[in-house]
Design a protein around this motif. Structure first.
Motif, PDB file in Angstrom:
ATOM      1  N   ASP A  15       0.854  -1.181   0.000  1.00 45.46           N
ATOM      2  CA  ASP A  15       0.000   0.000   0.000  1.00 45.46           C
ATOM      3  C   ASP A  15       0.894   1.236   0.000  1.00 45.46           C
ATOM      4  O   ASP A  15       1.084   1.892   1.021  1.00 45.46           O
ATOM      5  CB  ASP A  15      -0.915  -0.036   1.228  1.00 45.46           C
ATOM      6  CG  ASP A  15      -2.048   0.971   1.157  1.00 45.46           C
ATOM      7  OD1 ASP A  15      -2.239   1.586   0.083  1.00 45.46           O
ATOM      8  OD2 ASP A  15      -2.733   1.150   2.174  1.00 45.46           O
ATOM      9  N   PRO A  16       1.450   1.566  -1.170  1.00 46.99           N
ATOM     10  CA  PRO A  16       2.424   2.654  -1.239  1.00 46.99           C
ATOM     11  C   PRO A  16       1.799   4.013  -0.944  1.00 46.99           C
ATOM     12  O   PRO A  16       0.582   4.188  -1.061  1.00 46.99           O
ATOM     13  CB  PRO A  16       2.913   2.597  -2.692  1.00 46.99           C
ATOM     14  CG  PRO A  16       1.815   1.939  -3.430  1.00 46.99           C
ATOM     15  CD  PRO A  16       1.164   0.982  -2.465  1.00 46.99           C
ATOM     16  N   LEU A  21       2.725   7.349  -6.523  1.00 43.34           N
ATOM     17  CA  LEU A  21       1.893   7.074  -7.698  1.00 43.34           C
ATOM     18  C   LEU A  21       1.298   8.317  -8.342  1.00 43.34           C
ATOM     19  O   LEU A  21       0.826   8.259  -9.470  1.00 43.34           O
ATOM     20  CB  LEU A  21       0.742   6.148  -7.294  1.00 43.34           C
ATOM     21  CG  LEU A  21       1.185   4.811  -6.758  1.00 43.34           C
ATOM     22  CD1 LEU A  21       0.045   4.133  -6.044  1.00 43.34           C
ATOM     23  CD2 LEU A  21       1.723   3.951  -7.866  1.00 43.34           C
ATOM     24  N   MET A  22       1.296   9.411  -7.612  1.00 43.09           N
ATOM     25  CA  MET A  22       0.628  10.609  -8.126  1.00 43.09           C
ATOM     26  C   MET A  22       1.372  11.177  -9.327  1.00 43.09           C
ATOM     27  O   MET A  22       2.555  10.932  -9.527  1.00 43.09           O
ATOM     28  CB  MET A  22       0.516  11.666  -7.043  1.00 43.09           C
ATOM     29  CG  MET A  22       1.815  12.328  -6.669  1.00 43.09           C
ATOM     30  SD  MET A  22       1.567  13.503  -5.334  1.00 43.09           S
ATOM     31  CE  MET A  22       3.195  14.225  -5.239  1.00 43.09           C
ATOM     32  N   GLU A  96      -3.342  14.204   2.233  1.00 49.32           N
ATOM     33  CA  GLU A  96      -1.998  14.621   2.614  1.00 49.32           C
ATOM     34  C   GLU A  96      -0.986  13.698   1.941  1.00 49.32           C
ATOM     35  O   GLU A  96      -1.318  12.559   1.582  1.00 49.32           O
ATOM     36  CB  GLU A  96      -1.844  14.553   4.128  1.00 49.32           C
ATOM     37  CG  GLU A  96      -2.738  15.542   4.845  1.00 49.32           C
ATOM     38  CD  GLU A  96      -2.594  15.475   6.358  1.00 49.32           C
ATOM     39  OE1 GLU A  96      -1.768  14.684   6.862  1.00 49.32           O
ATOM     40  OE2 GLU A  96      -3.296  16.230   7.029  1.00 49.32           O
ATOM     41  N   PRO A  97       0.255  14.128   1.801  1.00 53.26           N
ATOM     42  CA  PRO A  97       1.267  13.300   1.134  1.00 53.26           C
ATOM     43  C   PRO A  97       1.578  11.998   1.872  1.00 53.26           C
ATOM     44  O   PRO A  97       2.119  11.071   1.277  1.00 53.26           O
ATOM     45  CB  PRO A  97       2.503  14.200   1.058  1.00 53.26           C
ATOM     46  CG  PRO A  97       2.194  15.429   1.805  1.00 53.26           C
ATOM     47  CD  PRO A  97       0.750  15.453   2.135  1.00 53.26           C
ATOM     48  N   THR A  98       1.207  11.902   3.130  1.00 51.22           N
ATOM     49  CA  THR A  98       1.438  10.668   3.890  1.00 51.22           C
ATOM     50  C   THR A  98       0.346   9.623   3.655  1.00 51.22           C
ATOM     51  O   THR A  98       0.471   8.485   4.102  1.00 51.22           O
ATOM     52  CB  THR A  98       1.514  10.975   5.393  1.00 51.22           C
ATOM     53  OG1 THR A  98       0.312  11.654   5.783  1.00 51.22           O
ATOM     54  CG2 THR A  98       2.726  11.829   5.721  1.00 51.22           C
ATOM     55  N   ALA A  99      -0.723  10.007   2.951  1.00 51.55           N
ATOM     56  CA  ALA A  99      -1.823   9.064   2.690  1.00 51.55           C
ATOM     57  C   ALA A  99      -1.328   7.929   1.806  1.00 51.55           C
ATOM     58  O   ALA A  99      -0.330   8.048   1.094  1.00 51.55           O
ATOM     59  CB  ALA A  99      -2.981   9.795   2.020  1.00 51.55           C
ATOM     60  N   ASP A 114     -13.283  10.504  -9.621  1.00 53.30           N
ATOM     61  CA  ASP A 114     -12.224   9.676 -10.188  1.00 53.30           C
ATOM     62  C   ASP A 114     -10.843  10.313 -10.045  1.00 53.30           C
ATOM     63  O   ASP A 114      -9.909   9.950 -10.748  1.00 53.30           O
ATOM     64  CB  ASP A 114     -12.521   9.312 -11.639  1.00 53.30           C
ATOM     65  CG  ASP A 114     -12.486  10.500 -12.577  1.00 53.30           C
ATOM     66  OD1 ASP A 114     -12.497  11.650 -12.090  1.00 53.30           O
ATOM     67  OD2 ASP A 114     -12.447  10.286 -13.802  1.00 53.30           O
ATOM     68  N   ALA A 115     -10.721  11.251  -9.091  1.00 50.99           N
ATOM     69  CA  ALA A 115      -9.420  11.868  -8.832  1.00 50.99           C
ATOM     70  C   ALA A 115      -9.407  12.489  -7.442  1.00 50.99           C
ATOM     71  O   ALA A 115     -10.439  12.938  -6.946  1.00 50.99           O
ATOM     72  CB  ALA A 115      -9.114  12.936  -9.872  1.00 50.99           C
ATOM     73  N   VAL A 116      -8.229  12.476  -6.833  1.00 57.57           N
ATOM     74  CA  VAL A 116      -8.007  13.193  -5.575  1.00 57.57           C
ATOM     75  C   VAL A 116      -6.746  14.021  -5.734  1.00 57.57           C
ATOM     76  O   VAL A 116      -5.824  13.647  -6.451  1.00 57.57           O
ATOM     77  CB  VAL A 116      -7.867  12.250  -4.349  1.00 57.57           C
ATOM     78  CG1 VAL A 116      -9.151  11.520  -4.065  1.00 57.57           C
ATOM     79  CG2 VAL A 116      -6.719  11.275  -4.520  1.00 57.57           C
ATOM     80  N   LEU A 117      -6.743  15.168  -5.082  1.00 53.37           N
ATOM     81  CA  LEU A 117      -5.572  16.029  -5.089  1.00 53.37           C
ATOM     82  C   LEU A 117      -4.688  15.661  -3.908  1.00 53.37           C
ATOM     83  O   LEU A 117      -5.181  15.285  -2.847  1.00 53.37           O
ATOM     84  CB  LEU A 117      -5.999  17.488  -4.989  1.00 53.37           C
ATOM     85  CG  LEU A 117      -6.917  17.987  -6.095  1.00 53.37           C
ATOM     86  CD1 LEU A 117      -7.388  19.404  -5.789  1.00 53.37           C
ATOM     87  CD2 LEU A 117      -6.232  17.925  -7.437  1.00 53.37           C
ATOM     88  N   VAL A 118      -3.402  15.775  -4.091  1.00 52.99           N
ATOM     89  CA  VAL A 118      -2.456  15.576  -2.995  1.00 52.99           C
ATOM     90  C   VAL A 118      -1.923  16.953  -2.645  1.00 52.99           C
ATOM     91  O   VAL A 118      -1.354  17.640  -3.498  1.00 52.99           O
ATOM     92  CB  VAL A 118      -1.317  14.616  -3.394  1.00 52.99           C
ATOM     93  CG1 VAL A 118      -0.356  14.431  -2.219  1.00 52.99           C
ATOM     94  CG2 VAL A 118      -1.885  13.275  -3.855  1.00 52.99           C
ATOM     95  N   THR A 119      -2.167  17.358  -1.397  1.00 50.68           N
ATOM     96  CA  THR A 119      -1.792  18.702  -0.977  1.00 50.68           C
ATOM     97  C   THR A 119      -0.991  18.670   0.310  1.00 50.68           C
ATOM     98  O   THR A 119      -1.119  17.755   1.121  1.00 50.68           O
ATOM     99  CB  THR A 119      -3.048  19.578  -0.751  1.00 50.68           C
ATOM    100  OG1 THR A 119      -3.857  18.996   0.270  1.00 50.68           O
ATOM    101  CG2 THR A 119      -3.862  19.726  -2.021  1.00 50.68           C
ATOM    102  N   ASP A 120      -0.180  19.694   0.468  1.00 53.09           N
ATOM    103  CA  ASP A 120       0.548  19.923   1.705  1.00 53.09           C
ATOM    104  C   ASP A 120       0.086  21.293   2.180  1.00 53.09           C
ATOM    105  O   ASP A 120       0.595  22.318   1.723  1.00 53.09           O
ATOM    106  CB  ASP A 120       2.048  19.895   1.443  1.00 53.09           C
ATOM    107  CG  ASP A 120       2.864  19.983   2.721  1.00 53.09           C
ATOM    108  OD1 ASP A 120       2.276  19.884   3.819  1.00 53.09           O
ATOM    109  OD2 ASP A 120       4.091  20.163   2.620  1.00 53.09           O
ATOM    110  N   GLY A 121      -0.933  21.287   3.013  1.00 50.38           N
ATOM    111  CA  GLY A 121      -1.570  22.537   3.390  1.00 50.38           C
ATOM    112  C   GLY A 121      -2.303  23.084   2.183  1.00 50.38           C
ATOM    113  O   GLY A 121      -3.117  22.417   1.583  1.00 50.38           O
TER     114      GLY A 121
END
Length: 144
Positions: A15-16, A21-22, A96-99, A114-121
């Protein structure tokens, strides 16, 4: 937000993190852009999702299907401005990037997207799409 269940260390490779993968190379657009420009940008870069950025703030995502559907049915009237990207922008869930990959899959399923954003704050780091999940499965990674 759904509570996260910790996996034993030996299963973490299955489960990377979403950052593995983003899509890091983000092709984005501003809310005041013309929809035809958005569609050409998507075609030129081979993407189906465009994060909509206003300054440093991500407002959401523009979907190729929404743009194509609207443009196919629009008959321009003289003097009426064409719709802009901001009018079709959808809110998109953020992680979050740790997800983990499984977090992205569960979030997409729960929210019917069909998409999620990866955010840091407030900072947009990348995007994970259903296509990324399928590629991951094809490579032998299994989200739980």
């Amino acid at each position: 937000m759904t509570p996260r269940i910790a996996a034993p260390p030996e299963t973490l490779d299955d489960d990377p993190p979403v950052t593995a993968l983003m899509t890091h190379r983000i092709v984005a657009i501003t809310p005041d852009a013309d929809l035809a420009v958005a569609l050409r940008l998507m075609a030129a870069h081979g993407v189906r999702h465009l994060p909509v950025i206003d300054g440093t703030h991500c407002l959401g995502v523009l979907l190729e299907t929404d743009v194509a559907r609207l443009l196919a049915g629009v008959r321009p009237e003289p003097g009426v401005p064409a719709p802009r990207v901001g009018a079709l922008c959808r809110l998109a869930p953020a992680l979050e990037p740790t997800a983990r990959l499984s977090d992205a899959a569960r979030r997409m399923h729960a929210e019917g997207v069909d998409a999620v954003l990866v955010t840091d704050g407030e900072r947009l780091l990348g995007i994970v799409t259903a296509t990324d999940l399928i590629r991951s499965l094809a490579a032998g990674r299994t989200p739980r």
